[in-house]
Design a protein around this motif. Structure first.
Motif, mmCIF file in Angstrom:
data_model
loop_
_atom_site.group_PDB
_atom_site.id
_atom_site.type_symbol
_atom_site.label_atom_id
_atom_site.label_comp_id
_atom_site.label_asym_id
_atom_site.label_seq_id
_atom_site.Cartn_x
_atom_site.Cartn_y
_atom_site.Cartn_z
ATOM 1 N N TRP A 13 -47.946 -71.581 -5.537
ATOM 2 C CA TRP A 13 -47.706 -71.989 -4.150
ATOM 3 C C TRP A 13 -46.975 -70.922 -3.366
ATOM 4 C CZ3 TRP A 13 -50.430 -75.948 -2.644
ATOM 5 C CH2 TRP A 13 -50.903 -76.811 -3.622
ATOM 6 N N SER A 14 -47.374 -70.728 -2.125
ATOM 7 C CA SER A 14 -46.690 -69.817 -1.206
ATOM 8 C C SER A 14 -46.539 -70.542 0.124
ATOM 9 C CB SER A 14 -47.492 -68.525 -1.036
ATOM 10 O OG SER A 14 -48.538 -68.706 -0.117
ATOM 11 N N GLN A 15 -46.035 -69.852 1.125
ATOM 12 C CA GLN A 15 -45.784 -70.473 2.421
ATOM 13 C C GLN A 15 -46.797 -70.035 3.481
ATOM 14 O OE1 GLN A 15 -43.447 -72.853 3.015
ATOM 15 N NE2 GLN A 15 -43.196 -72.806 0.816
ATOM 16 N N GLN A 16 -48.040 -69.796 3.111
ATOM 17 C CA GLN A 16 -49.039 -69.318 4.052
ATOM 18 C C GLN A 16 -50.016 -70.426 4.440
ATOM 19 O OE1 GLN A 16 -50.893 -66.007 2.169
ATOM 20 N NE2 GLN A 16 -49.172 -64.649 2.540
ATOM 21 N N VAL A 17 -50.179 -70.634 5.733
ATOM 22 C CA VAL A 17 -51.184 -71.574 6.241
ATOM 23 C C VAL A 17 -52.454 -70.764 6.510
ATOM 24 C CG1 VAL A 17 -51.786 -73.137 8.128
ATOM 25 C CG2 VAL A 17 -49.447 -73.075 7.260
ATOM 26 N N PRO A 18 -53.593 -71.180 5.984
ATOM 27 C CA PRO A 18 -54.813 -70.393 6.189
ATOM 28 C C PRO A 18 -55.309 -70.432 7.629
ATOM 29 C CG PRO A 18 -55.282 -72.402 4.946
ATOM 30 C CD PRO A 18 -53.804 -72.340 5.124
ATOM 31 N N ASP A 19 -55.928 -69.323 8.039
ATOM 32 C CA ASP A 19 -56.588 -69.243 9.343
ATOM 33 C C ASP A 19 -57.942 -69.939 9.280
ATOM 34 O OD1 ASP A 19 -54.547 -67.511 10.289
ATOM 35 O OD2 ASP A 19 -55.621 -65.788 9.473
ATOM 36 N N THR A 20 -58.612 -69.790 8.109
ATOM 37 C CA THR A 20 -59.974 -70.284 7.931
ATOM 38 C C THR A 20 -60.114 -70.929 6.557
ATOM 39 O OG1 THR A 20 -60.804 -68.458 9.273
ATOM 40 C CG2 THR A 20 -62.421 -69.619 7.936
ATOM 41 N N ILE A 21 -60.849 -72.016 6.505
ATOM 42 C CA ILE A 21 -61.191 -72.671 5.245
ATOM 43 C C ILE A 21 -62.705 -72.831 5.189
ATOM 44 C CG2 ILE A 21 -61.127 -74.882 4.023
ATOM 45 C CD1 ILE A 21 -58.236 -75.157 4.887
ATOM 46 N N LEU A 22 -63.283 -72.425 4.062
ATOM 47 C CA LEU A 22 -64.700 -72.646 3.782
ATOM 48 C C LEU A 22 -64.754 -73.682 2.666
ATOM 49 C CD1 LEU A 22 -65.846 -68.911 3.560
ATOM 50 C CD2 LEU A 22 -65.715 -70.356 5.585
ATOM 51 N N TYR A 23 -65.519 -74.758 2.853
ATOM 52 C CA TYR A 23 -65.545 -75.831 1.862
ATOM 53 C C TYR A 23 -66.960 -76.333 1.647
ATOM 54 C CZ TYR A 23 -65.870 -78.994 5.858
ATOM 55 O OH TYR A 23 -66.295 -79.635 6.994
ATOM 56 N N ASN A 24 -67.132 -77.187 0.641
ATOM 57 C CA ASN A 24 -68.443 -77.733 0.251
ATOM 58 C C ASN A 24 -69.422 -76.635 -0.138
ATOM 59 O OD1 ASN A 24 -67.851 -80.440 0.486
ATOM 60 N ND2 ASN A 24 -68.534 -80.581 2.594
ATOM 61 N N GLY A 25 -68.928 -75.627 -0.836
ATOM 62 C CA GLY A 25 -69.797 -74.537 -1.239
ATOM 63 C C GLY A 25 -69.657 -74.224 -2.707
ATOM 64 N N LYS A 26 -70.233 -73.102 -3.100
ATOM 65 C CA LYS A 26 -70.053 -72.529 -4.424
ATOM 66 C C LYS A 26 -69.365 -71.187 -4.204
ATOM 67 C CE LYS A 26 -73.948 -74.581 -6.817
ATOM 68 N NZ LYS A 26 -75.185 -74.314 -7.545
ATOM 69 N N ILE A 27 -68.086 -71.139 -4.491
ATOM 70 C CA ILE A 27 -67.304 -69.919 -4.324
ATOM 71 C C ILE A 27 -67.259 -69.234 -5.684
ATOM 72 C CG2 ILE A 27 -65.124 -68.941 -3.545
ATOM 73 C CD1 ILE A 27 -66.593 -70.746 -1.433
ATOM 74 N N VAL A 28 -67.889 -68.069 -5.804
ATOM 75 C CA VAL A 28 -67.922 -67.322 -7.058
ATOM 76 C C VAL A 28 -66.849 -66.243 -6.972
ATOM 77 C CG1 VAL A 28 -69.341 -65.973 -8.638
ATOM 78 C CG2 VAL A 28 -70.405 -67.754 -7.228
ATOM 79 N N THR A 29 -65.824 -66.340 -7.820
ATOM 80 C CA THR A 29 -64.674 -65.440 -7.708
ATOM 81 C C THR A 29 -64.891 -64.081 -8.360
ATOM 82 O OG1 THR A 29 -63.675 -66.279 -9.732
ATOM 83 C CG2 THR A 29 -63.081 -67.384 -7.658
ATOM 84 N N VAL A 30 -65.847 -63.963 -9.254
ATOM 85 C CA VAL A 30 -66.116 -62.730 -10.001
ATOM 86 C C VAL A 30 -64.809 -62.197 -10.603
ATOM 87 C CG1 VAL A 30 -67.330 -60.502 -9.967
ATOM 88 C CG2 VAL A 30 -68.004 -62.285 -8.365
ATOM 89 N N ASP A 31 -64.052 -63.100 -11.244
ATOM 90 C CA ASP A 31 -62.784 -62.711 -11.849
ATOM 91 C C ASP A 31 -62.864 -62.538 -13.365
ATOM 92 O OD1 ASP A 31 -63.114 -65.369 -12.491
ATOM 93 O OD2 ASP A 31 -61.132 -66.002 -11.822
ATOM 94 N N ASN A 32 -64.070 -62.517 -13.934
ATOM 95 C CA ASN A 32 -64.242 -62.288 -15.364
ATOM 96 C C ASN A 32 -64.360 -60.787 -15.593
ATOM 97 O OD1 ASN A 32 -64.831 -62.312 -18.056
ATOM 98 N ND2 ASN A 32 -66.825 -63.281 -17.855
ATOM 99 N N HIS A 33 -63.424 -60.220 -16.341
ATOM 100 C CA HIS A 33 -63.402 -58.771 -16.565
ATOM 101 C C HIS A 33 -64.164 -58.358 -17.821
ATOM 102 C CE1 HIS A 33 -60.641 -58.415 -13.250
ATOM 103 N NE2 HIS A 33 -59.895 -59.361 -13.777
#
Length: 88
Positions: A13-33
């Protein structure tokens, strides 16, 4: 307002309010190294602030982060991958 940030498989958790939210999608993070067929984590929603990703998670988790000026975009099942979406 607090904001969830994806860190090593959990939300921090941090104290940042997002400017934009994208939802109802498939967000692929590509975080597998590793070199294999798994690209990484796939989530439903993403929160963005000043052009930077501040959180990824379920629709409910991310939509709760919205402030009064946050823009929300329903992806209607579309896929978002790194480098293919440009912050306005």
């Amino acid at each position: 307002m607090a904001c969830g940030i994806w860190v090593g498989g959990g939300l921090a958790w941090s104290q940042q309010v997002p400017d934009t939210i994208l939802y109802n999608g498939k967000i692929v993070t590509v975080d597998n190294h590793e070199v294999n067929e798994k690209l990484g984590t796939i989530t439903q929603a993403i929160a963005i602030r000043e052009g930077k990703i501040v959180a990824v998670g379920s629709n409910d988790q991310i939509r709760r982060l919205a402030g009064p000026n946050t823009k929300s975009l329903d992806l209607k099942g579309r896929t978002v991958t790194p480098g293919f979406w440009q912050y306005p």
